[in-house]
Design a protein around this motif. Structure first.
Motif, PDB file in Angstrom:
ATOM      1  N   PRO A 159      52.254  68.356  75.890  1.00  0.00           N
ATOM      2  CA  PRO A 159      52.288  69.947  75.691  1.00  0.00           C
ATOM      3  C   PRO A 159      53.457  70.736  75.054  1.00  0.00           C
ATOM      4  CG  PRO A 159      52.900  68.841  78.160  1.00  0.00           C
ATOM      5  CD  PRO A 159      52.277  67.668  77.160  1.00  0.00           C
ATOM      6  N   VAL A 160      54.582  69.694  74.867  1.00  0.00           N
ATOM      7  CA  VAL A 160      55.822  70.325  74.117  1.00  0.00           C
ATOM      8  C   VAL A 160      55.290  70.429  72.582  1.00  0.00           C
ATOM      9  CG1 VAL A 160      58.023  70.083  73.539  1.00  0.00           C
ATOM     10  CG2 VAL A 160      57.576  69.672  75.699  1.00  0.00           C
ATOM     11  N   ALA A 161      54.805  69.248  72.247  1.00  0.00           N
ATOM     12  CA  ALA A 161      54.449  69.105  70.848  1.00  0.00           C
ATOM     13  C   ALA A 161      53.065  70.062  70.621  1.00  0.00           C
ATOM     14  CB  ALA A 161      53.809  67.773  70.577  1.00  0.00           C
ATOM     15  N   CYS A 162      52.420  70.434  71.431  1.00  0.00           N
ATOM     16  CA  CYS A 162      51.293  71.333  71.146  1.00  0.00           C
ATOM     17  C   CYS A 162      51.848  72.979  71.109  1.00  0.00           C
ATOM     18  CB  CYS A 162      50.278  71.256  72.246  1.00  0.00           C
ATOM     19  SG  CYS A 162      49.166  69.720  71.780  1.00  0.00           S
ATOM     20  N   ALA A 163      52.669  72.854  72.093  1.00  0.00           N
ATOM     21  CA  ALA A 163      53.487  74.280  71.996  1.00  0.00           C
ATOM     22  C   ALA A 163      54.058  74.654  70.901  1.00  0.00           C
ATOM     23  CB  ALA A 163      54.371  74.420  73.343  1.00  0.00           C
ATOM     24  N   VAL A 164      54.814  73.754  70.325  1.00  0.00           N
ATOM     25  CA  VAL A 164      55.551  73.992  68.932  1.00  0.00           C
ATOM     26  C   VAL A 164      54.437  74.024  68.208  1.00  0.00           C
ATOM     27  CG1 VAL A 164      56.972  72.778  67.572  1.00  0.00           C
ATOM     28  CG2 VAL A 164      57.654  72.499  69.756  1.00  0.00           C
ATOM     29  N   GLY A 165      53.553  73.260  67.785  1.00  0.00           N
ATOM     30  CA  GLY A 165      52.341  73.461  66.949  1.00  0.00           C
ATOM     31  C   GLY A 165      51.787  74.705  66.844  1.00  0.00           C
ATOM     32  N   PHE A 166      51.417  75.331  67.923  1.00  0.00           N
ATOM     33  CA  PHE A 166      50.949  76.771  68.204  1.00  0.00           C
ATOM     34  C   PHE A 166      51.863  77.663  67.765  1.00  0.00           C
ATOM     35  CE2 PHE A 166      49.406  80.317  70.256  1.00  0.00           C
ATOM     36  CZ  PHE A 166      48.105  80.176  70.312  1.00  0.00           C
ATOM     37  N   ALA A 167      53.088  77.510  67.994  1.00  0.00           N
ATOM     38  CA  ALA A 167      54.099  78.481  67.500  1.00  0.00           C
ATOM     39  C   ALA A 167      54.118  78.479  66.283  1.00  0.00           C
ATOM     40  CB  ALA A 167      55.454  78.404  68.000  1.00  0.00           C
ATOM     41  N   ASN A 168      54.153  76.963  65.499  1.00  0.00           N
ATOM     42  CA  ASN A 168      54.377  77.019  64.097  1.00  0.00           C
ATOM     43  C   ASN A 168      53.157  77.517  63.410  1.00  0.00           C
ATOM     44  OD1 ASN A 168      55.153  75.374  61.700  1.00  0.00           O
ATOM     45  ND2 ASN A 168      53.287  74.247  61.978  1.00  0.00           N
ATOM     46  N   LEU A 169      51.802  77.425  63.910  1.00  0.00           N
ATOM     47  CA  LEU A 169      50.878  78.052  63.132  1.00  0.00           C
ATOM     48  C   LEU A 169      50.858  79.517  63.376  1.00  0.00           C
ATOM     49  CD1 LEU A 169      47.948  75.644  64.447  1.00  0.00           C
ATOM     50  CD2 LEU A 169      49.386  75.616  62.390  1.00  0.00           C
ATOM     51  N   GLU A 170      51.477  80.054  64.255  1.00  0.00           N
ATOM     52  CA  GLU A 170      51.552  81.532  64.391  1.00  0.00           C
ATOM     53  C   GLU A 170      52.395  81.926  63.432  1.00  0.00           C
ATOM     54  OE1 GLU A 170      48.646  81.957  66.520  1.00  0.00           O
ATOM     55  OE2 GLU A 170      49.999  83.876  66.783  1.00  0.00           O
ATOM     56  N   LEU A 171      53.501  81.445  63.138  1.00  0.00           N
ATOM     57  CA  LEU A 171      54.501  81.521  62.312  1.00  0.00           C
ATOM     58  C   LEU A 171      54.033  81.542  60.905  1.00  0.00           C
ATOM     59  CD1 LEU A 171      57.493  82.314  62.124  1.00  0.00           C
ATOM     60  CD2 LEU A 171      57.986  79.977  61.712  1.00  0.00           C
ATOM     61  N   ILE A 172      53.130  80.659  60.249  1.00  0.00           N
ATOM     62  CA  ILE A 172      52.779  80.450  59.079  1.00  0.00           C
ATOM     63  C   ILE A 172      51.776  81.710  58.934  1.00  0.00           C
ATOM     64  CG2 ILE A 172      51.163  79.189  57.730  1.00  0.00           C
ATOM     65  CD1 ILE A 172      52.009  76.348  59.137  1.00  0.00           C
ATOM     66  N   ALA A 173      51.031  81.871  59.946  1.00  0.00           N
ATOM     67  CA  ALA A 173      50.218  83.005  59.715  1.00  0.00           C
ATOM     68  C   ALA A 173      50.654  84.427  59.433  1.00  0.00           C
ATOM     69  CB  ALA A 173      48.999  83.017  60.909  1.00  0.00           C
ATOM     70  N   GLN A 174      51.646  84.589  60.458  1.00  0.00           N
ATOM     71  CA  GLN A 174      52.577  85.926  60.468  1.00  0.00           C
ATOM     72  C   GLN A 174      53.137  85.950  58.997  1.00  0.00           C
ATOM     73  OE1 GLN A 174      55.399  85.698  63.404  1.00  0.00           O
ATOM     74  NE2 GLN A 174      53.799  85.907  65.128  1.00  0.00           N
ATOM     75  N   GLN A 175      53.740  84.897  58.565  1.00  0.00           N
ATOM     76  CA  GLN A 175      54.409  85.121  57.221  1.00  0.00           C
ATOM     77  C   GLN A 175      53.516  84.981  56.161  1.00  0.00           C
ATOM     78  OE1 GLN A 175      58.140  82.877  56.967  1.00  0.00           O
ATOM     79  NE2 GLN A 175      58.989  83.806  58.928  1.00  0.00           N
ATOM     80  N   GLY A 176      52.253  84.860  56.319  1.00  0.00           N
ATOM     81  CA  GLY A 176      51.494  84.794  55.334  1.00  0.00           C
ATOM     82  C   GLY A 176      51.654  83.627  54.300  1.00  0.00           C
ATOM     83  N   LEU A 177      52.279  82.385  54.884  1.00  0.00           N
ATOM     84  CA  LEU A 177      52.744  81.467  53.820  1.00  0.00           C
ATOM     85  C   LEU A 177      51.684  80.814  53.115  1.00  0.00           C
ATOM     86  CD1 LEU A 177      55.414  79.581  56.119  1.00  0.00           C
ATOM     87  CD2 LEU A 177      55.642  81.101  54.317  1.00  0.00           C
ATOM     88  N   VAL A 178      50.256  80.545  53.744  1.00  0.00           N
ATOM     89  CA  VAL A 178      49.410  80.010  52.939  1.00  0.00           C
ATOM     90  C   VAL A 178      48.796  80.794  51.545  1.00  0.00           C
ATOM     91  CG1 VAL A 178      46.980  79.332  52.913  1.00  0.00           C
ATOM     92  CG2 VAL A 178      48.474  78.947  55.023  1.00  0.00           C
ATOM     93  N   ASP A 179      48.718  81.999  51.857  1.00  0.00           N
ATOM     94  CA  ASP A 179      48.564  82.976  50.546  1.00  0.00           C
ATOM     95  C   ASP A 179      49.616  83.117  49.775  1.00  0.00           C
ATOM     96  OD1 ASP A 179      46.262  83.594  51.947  1.00  0.00           O
ATOM     97  OD2 ASP A 179      46.783  85.646  52.660  1.00  0.00           O
ATOM     98  N   CYS A 180      50.841  83.062  50.440  1.00  0.00           N
ATOM     99  CA  CYS A 180      52.090  83.105  49.322  1.00  0.00           C
ATOM    100  C   CYS A 180      52.089  81.889  48.434  1.00  0.00           C
ATOM    101  CB  CYS A 180      53.310  82.979  50.250  1.00  0.00           C
ATOM    102  SG  CYS A 180      54.861  83.160  49.144  1.00  0.00           S
ATOM    103  N   VAL A 181      51.751  80.478  48.865  1.00  0.00           N
ATOM    104  CA  VAL A 181      51.632  79.344  48.088  1.00  0.00           C
ATOM    105  C   VAL A 181      50.798  79.525  47.156  1.00  0.00           C
ATOM    106  CG1 VAL A 181      51.370  76.987  48.305  1.00  0.00           C
ATOM    107  CG2 VAL A 181      52.595  77.905  49.800  1.00  0.00           C
ATOM    108  N   ARG A 182      49.748  80.180  47.459  1.00  0.00           N
ATOM    109  CA  ARG A 182      48.438  80.129  46.511  1.00  0.00           C
ATOM    110  C   ARG A 182      48.794  81.016  45.504  1.00  0.00           C
ATOM    111  NH1 ARG A 182      44.676  81.431  49.691  1.00  0.00           N
ATOM    112  NH2 ARG A 182      44.590  83.455  49.282  1.00  0.00           N
ATOM    113  N   GLU A 183      49.238  82.161  45.909  1.00  0.00           N
ATOM    114  CA  GLU A 183      49.224  83.556  44.912  1.00  0.00           C
ATOM    115  C   GLU A 183      50.759  83.547  44.343  1.00  0.00           C
ATOM    116  OE1 GLU A 183      47.377  86.513  47.161  1.00  0.00           O
ATOM    117  OE2 GLU A 183      45.533  85.375  47.313  1.00  0.00           O
ATOM    118  N   ASP A 184      51.571  83.377  45.036  1.00  0.00           N
ATOM    119  CA  ASP A 184      52.857  83.408  44.253  1.00  0.00           C
ATOM    120  C   ASP A 184      53.896  82.092  44.060  1.00  0.00           C
ATOM    121  OD1 ASP A 184      55.151  84.956  43.650  1.00  0.00           O
ATOM    122  OD2 ASP A 184      55.995  85.063  45.770  1.00  0.00           O
TER     123      ASP A 184
END
Ligand SMILES: *Cc1c(COP(=O)(O)O)cnc(C)c1O
Length: 470
Positions: free
Chosen positions: A335-360
């Motif tokens: 549960p702790v690992a999954c909670a951190v994983g969930f928060a991490n995915l939220e952060l990646i999405a919120q910050q638009g990191l995937v698009d940023c890597v692809r486009e910038d």
């Protein structure tokens, strides 16, 4: 005030205690003891600090995992909150915890649509063990139990357990411990530079990509198609040296897997979660894997977690016909690992990191790397999103390599460290995979440090007579 035990020692004492008690992964302990271990004490953003107070730009994201950088409050918060609420419960015996189920649901939305199920493990190695179990179980249930062989590649890295190291194609690992285990076989890697004096000679990159992919078909025919369960590969080989395959390679691999009906396993432990500029490397390279391994970037390394995305082809058979799957880990769905994983995915999405890597930042890094091409000891540069390689070479026009005993990669790595940069050496190939939060200005700093390290390496090589004089 009394000091906390993690704070009280000077560096030398850490080094003595470490040499006396800690066995390190992939380490020559005598060499390490002679030199003294480096103690990393703190991290912030893309930087870490050692016990001497020296700041180091971590261009390897720890071990390809700290994708959101160090010190992200959202992840720290998620871990703390979950530890207080429920630090552990398992997913065995018809039980779950909210973070495990919520993360499974979230992963289903972030993966290609045919992935709706996940099996959690504690690491990438364990997840690849799970993949072998799943692939073989699938073929049992399909009434083809003789399909046991898994085909992998030379110089692949799939982890360090008995099964994962067997899947991997690292000769030095196989040489210790009687590996690979039975029914795992290997084909060559799509590494044009490594094959420059052989099959790749005179071929375009794309033509070589097709040749390398067809090694899979040759191996299937050699083993017997009725015995082959699956093919496994990293979209971009990571630990093998950031080997970006030609564009023709993966589509041809997919065609061959389809033709013989064998499962395709995409080991996305490094390439998942935005590293290549899409959520998954299979999206960057155009494959439709049946199983997908993840670990590392799922939690940005803050706590251990791994797993397998199980595509509908396999999940349906396992669920509808399989009865009990006799497999699982104490920490599957921690549960702790999954909670951190969930928060991490939220952060990646919120910050638009995937698009940023692809486009910038990805294209920006590629452009900066181009400027290294004319360096006297650089033979090629390659990158994909935010993973990149710089191939060192004694004489780039002829492709003549440095003598192995000069260990030029290690020389370069030493200059990097001395200069406040973590860059990894794989033989004569220098590699980087910085946190996805790296900014353009920080990429400029990183590349200045890279160039400085290359210049110092060149100077040392010339002084020693290993490289031609200017
Ligand atoms: C690191 C890695 C693994 C192994 O993951 P661990 O968490 O170290 O067990 C597997 N596959 C790839 C591609 C990796 O880079």
């Amino acid at each position: 005030m009394e000091l906390h035990p993690f704070e009280q020692h000077p560096t030398r004492e850490w080094q003595e205690a470490d040499a006396a008690h800690l066995l390190h992964p992939f380490t020559d302990h005598q060499a390490l003891a002679a030199k003294g271990v480096r103690v990393i004490t703190r991290g912030e953003g893309v930087y870490v600090w050692d016990s001497e107070g020296k700041r180091i730009l971590d261009a390897m994201s720890g071990l390809w995992c700290v994708n959101v950088g160090y010190g992200q409050e959202a992840l720290i918060e998620a871990a703390t909150r979950q530890m207080r609420t429920l630090p552990y419960y398992n997913a065995f015996f018809q039980t779950t915890t909210p973070p495990a189920t919520a993360l499974a649901q979230r992963l289903a939305t972030l993966t290609p649509p045919h992935f709706r199920h996940v099996f959690f493990s504690g690491s990438g190695s364990e997840a690849n063990d799970t993949n072998i179990r799943l692939a073989r179980r699938y073929w049992d249930l399909m009434g083809e139990p003789q399909r046991k062989v898994i085909i992998s590649r030379v110089n692949a890295y799939h982890g360090s357990t008995m099964a994962a190291a067997s899947l991997g194609g690292m000769a030095a690992m196989h040489a210790q411990g009687g590996l690979p285990i039975p029914d795992i076989v290997h084909i060559g890697q799509p590494h044009a530079w490594a094959h420059r004096e052989g099959v790749a000679k005179g071929l375009s990159r794309d033509a070589f990509g097709l040749v390398a992919a067809r090694w899979l078909e040759e191996k299937i025919l050699e083993v017997g198609p009725e015995r082959v369960a699956a093919f496994i590969g990293e979209p971009v080989q990571g630990a093998g040296g950031v080997i970006v395959p030609p564009a023709t390679y993966w589509p041809e691999i997919q065609r061959i897997c389809d033709r013989y009906g064998i499962l395709l396993i995409s080991d996305e432990v490094i390439t998942g979660f935005g590293r290549t500029g899409r959520w998954w490397g299979c999206e960057t390279f155009g494959t439709r894997p049946d199983l997908m391994t993840f670990a590392k970037g799922i939690t940005s390394g803050y706590v251990p977690l791994g797993g397998t995305m199980v595509g509908e082809r396999v999940a349906k058979v396992l669920i509808e016909r399989g009865g009990e799957f006799e497999h699982g880990y104490t920490y599957s769905g921690h549960p702790v690992a999954c909670a951190v994983g969930f928060a991490n995915l939220e952060l990646i999405a919120q910050q638009g990191l995937v698009d940023c890597v692809r486009e910038d930042t990805g294209p920006y890094l590629a452009q900066k790397l181009e400027a290294l091409r004319d360096h006297p000891i650089v033979a090629e540069v390659q990158s994909c999103g935010l993973m990149a390689a710089v191939q060192l070479c004694r004489h780039p026009p002829t492709g003549e390599a440095f003598a192995v005993e000069h260990g030029i990669g290690l020389v370069c790595r030493r200059h990097c460290f001395d200069n406040g940069l973590v860059m990894r050496a794989v033989g004569d190939r220098m590699i980087v995979a910085p946190p996805l939060v790296i900014t353009r200005a920080q990429i400029d700093d990183m590349m200045a440090l890279v160039r400085e390290a290359l210049d110092r390496t060149l100077a040392e090589a010339r002084a020693a007579g290993w490289a031609p004089a200017a």
